[in-house]
Design an enzyme around this catalytic site. Structure first.
Site, short mmCIF file in Angstrom:
data_model
loop_
_atom_site.label_atom_id
_atom_site.label_comp_id
_atom_site.label_asym_id
_atom_site.label_seq_id
_atom_site.Cartn_x
_atom_site.Cartn_y
_atom_site.Cartn_z
N ASP A 175 0.84 -1.21 0.00
CA ASP A 175 0.00 0.00 0.00
C ASP A 175 0.87 1.26 0.00
OD1 ASP A 175 -2.38 -1.55 0.12
OD2 ASP A 175 -2.02 -1.87 2.25
N HIS A 202 -5.69 -3.47 5.58
CA HIS A 202 -5.29 -3.79 4.21
C HIS A 202 -6.45 -4.39 3.42
CE1 HIS A 202 -2.97 -5.00 0.78
NE2 HIS A 202 -3.41 -6.24 0.92
P1 NAI Z 1 -0.75 -18.31 -5.59
O1 NAI Z 1 -1.97 -19.16 -5.66
O2 NAI Z 1 -0.03 -17.99 -6.83
O3 NAI Z 1 0.30 -18.98 -4.59
C1 NAI Z 1 -0.07 -19.44 -3.34
C2 NAI Z 1 0.87 -20.57 -2.96
O4 NAI Z 1 0.49 -21.03 -1.67
C3 NAI Z 1 0.78 -21.78 -3.92
O5 NAI Z 1 2.08 -22.15 -4.34
C4 NAI Z 1 0.16 -22.86 -3.05
O6 NAI Z 1 0.64 -24.18 -3.35
C5 NAI Z 1 0.60 -22.42 -1.67
N1 NAI Z 1 -0.20 -23.02 -0.61
C6 NAI Z 1 -1.52 -23.26 -0.56
N2 NAI Z 1 -1.84 -23.88 0.60
C7 NAI Z 1 -0.70 -23.99 1.30
C8 NAI Z 1 -0.37 -24.53 2.57
N3 NAI Z 1 -1.29 -25.08 3.36
N4 NAI Z 1 0.92 -24.46 2.96
C9 NAI Z 1 1.86 -23.91 2.18
N5 NAI Z 1 1.61 -23.39 0.97
C10 NAI Z 1 0.35 -23.43 0.55
O7 NAI Z 1 -1.17 -16.96 -4.81
P2 NAI Z 1 -0.35 -15.58 -4.71
O8 NAI Z 1 -0.71 -14.71 -5.84
O9 NAI Z 1 1.07 -15.91 -4.45
O10 NAI Z 1 -1.04 -14.94 -3.40
C11 NAI Z 1 -0.84 -15.49 -2.12
C12 NAI Z 1 -1.62 -14.74 -1.06
O11 NAI Z 1 -1.12 -13.40 -0.93
C13 NAI Z 1 -3.11 -14.58 -1.35
O12 NAI Z 1 -3.83 -14.83 -0.16
C14 NAI Z 1 -3.25 -13.13 -1.75
O13 NAI Z 1 -4.55 -12.63 -1.49
C15 NAI Z 1 -2.21 -12.49 -0.87
N6 NAI Z 1 -1.79 -11.15 -1.28
C16 NAI Z 1 -1.49 -10.24 -0.30
C17 NAI Z 1 -1.10 -8.97 -0.61
C18 NAI Z 1 -0.76 -8.00 0.48
O14 NAI Z 1 -0.56 -6.81 0.19
N7 NAI Z 1 -0.64 -8.40 1.74
C19 NAI Z 1 -0.99 -8.52 -2.00
C20 NAI Z 1 -1.25 -9.56 -2.96
C21 NAI Z 1 -1.66 -10.82 -2.60
#
Ligand code: NAI
Length: 342
Positions: A175, A202
């Site tokens: 942000d 957030h």
């Molecule tokens: P993605 O789906 O590309 O990757 C998520 C990864 O987590 C995958 O490799 C999956 O295998 C893994 N995963 C799922 N369950 C798991 C478990 N129990 N243990 C370990 N790994 C596990 O998703 P992406 O794009 O990487 O986003 C991840 C998270 O980050 C989402 O919840 C998203 O909303 C959040 N996010 C947060 C932001 C922030 O500013 N804080 C900004 C953008 C995304």
């Protein structure tokens, strides 16, 4: 010889820091969810840090290849891979900082809260393992909805008797990164100089950029404030829509998370001039958690910067009051979820 850090750094205040990087790479990091859209580029950026000696990559699948690939970069850290629940404890042993981007991202039309049902359980399970294996580590929660997953993490750590509120962080750096970029573009400022504190939470309207506190000092018309505030609040959705079903922000998020990691490592290493915005346990408002600028030190949050909430404009004051009910509900939803778990 002193080394320069390669990973993105926090913007500095006007005074120059006396801190010089220790030439010894010595910190161990774990990324949980390392094979994902955020995890992979984040692991790459962390691999570039001269402060890191070991990088542990954990995921439920596909992490072997990511680790093999990264391990060929000739930077100091050793990269190790860990797949599945059985290998989770070992991925966390001896680790100084744990970064958690595990979970599902948004698709068009979804709010961050729509992710709650899946991501709440994932964060709970992962933080239980952190409590059992590296209870002293800094914990960086990226998985959404951050407004709820951080309170969940706090409850899990409390149940395990190892909660240190100074070491639990919701990562809201993106942000700030967005606010800095959009303000610099709008006002034709040199990007590197611009720093906008972003407070609240957030998600949507809980994200409150304090444009009146922008450094260097800059004036905005009412229309500019309205337009910039809404753009910063909706920037995540801008990316979700542009990706049209292929996920949410990953590259800018990895950049922002790497900046927060680098700041944490500098703080652990003794730099006395590290400030970042983060969603933490806080007494700044009547809410138990709140994002604001914090000073980071060896033991985590050293101080919560209260001055940013003083002398707000009328617009900011109204927006602050307006965001509280939603933020409160998200925090309570997280706490209630964690408390009803076995
Ligand atoms: P993605 O789906 O590309 O990757 C998520 C990864 O987590 C995958 O490799 C999956 O295998 C893994 N995963 C799922 N369950 C798991 C478990 N129990 N243990 C370990 N790994 C596990 O998703 P992406 O794009 O990487 O986003 C991840 C998270 O980050 C989402 O919840 C998203 O909303 C959040 N996010 C947060 C932001 C922030 O500013 N804080 C900004 C953008 C995304």
């Amino acid at each position: 010889a002193l080394r320069c850090s390669v990973a993105p750094k926090a913007q500095k205040s006007s005074q120059r820091s006396q801190y010089c990087l220790n030439p010894q790479a010595s910190y161990k990091l774990a990324v949980l969810g390392a094979a994902g859209g955020i995890g992979q580029p984040l692991a790459l950026l962390i691999k570039m840090s001269p402060l890191v000696s070991a990088l542990h990559l954990y995921d439920i699948a596909n992490v072997k290849g990511v680790a093999a690939d990264l391990s060929h970069c000739n930077t100091p850290s050793q990269v190790l891979d860990f797949t599945g629940a059985a290998e989770l404890p070992n991925s966390l042993k001896g680790v100084d900082v744990v970064v958690i981007p595990a979970g599902v991202p948004r698709k068009p039309g979804m709010t961050r809260d729509d992710l709650f049902n899946i991501n709440a359980s994932i964060v709970k399970t992962l933080v239980e393992a952190v409590a059992d294996n590296c209870p002293d580590a800094f914990i960086h929660i990226i998985s959404n909805p951050v407004n709820s997953t951080v309170p969940i993490a706090a409850e899990v750590l409390k149940k395990k008797g190892v909660y240190d509120p100074k070491k639990l962080f919701g990562v809201t750096t993106l942000d700030v990164v967005r606010a800095n970029t959009f303000v610099a573009e709008k006002k034709n400022l040199k990007l590197i100089d611009v720093d906008v504190p972003v407070v609240g939470g957030h998600a949507g309207m809980t994200i409150l950029p304090l444009l009146s506190k922008t450094k260097p000092s800059v004036s905005f018309t009412d229309e500019e404030v309205q337009e910039l505030t809404v753009r910063i609040q909706n920037a995540g959705t801008e990316v979700v829509e542009a990706k049209a079903g292929a996920g949410s922000a990953t590259l800018s998020m990895a950049y922002a998370a790497a900046r927060f990691v680098e700041s944490s490592l500098r703080a652990l290493d003794g730099d006395a001039d590290v400030y970042e915005c983060s969603f933490v346990q806080s007494d700044l408002t009547e809410l138990p958690f709140f994002a604001s600028r914090v000073k980071l030190g060896r033991k985590g949050v050293e101080a919560i910067i209260s001055s940013d909430l003083q002398g707000l404009t009328e617009y900011e004051q109204k927006a602050l009051e307006a965001l509280k009910p939603e933020l409160k509900a998200s925090i309570e939803k997280g706490i209630a979820f964690a408390q009803k778990q076995p």
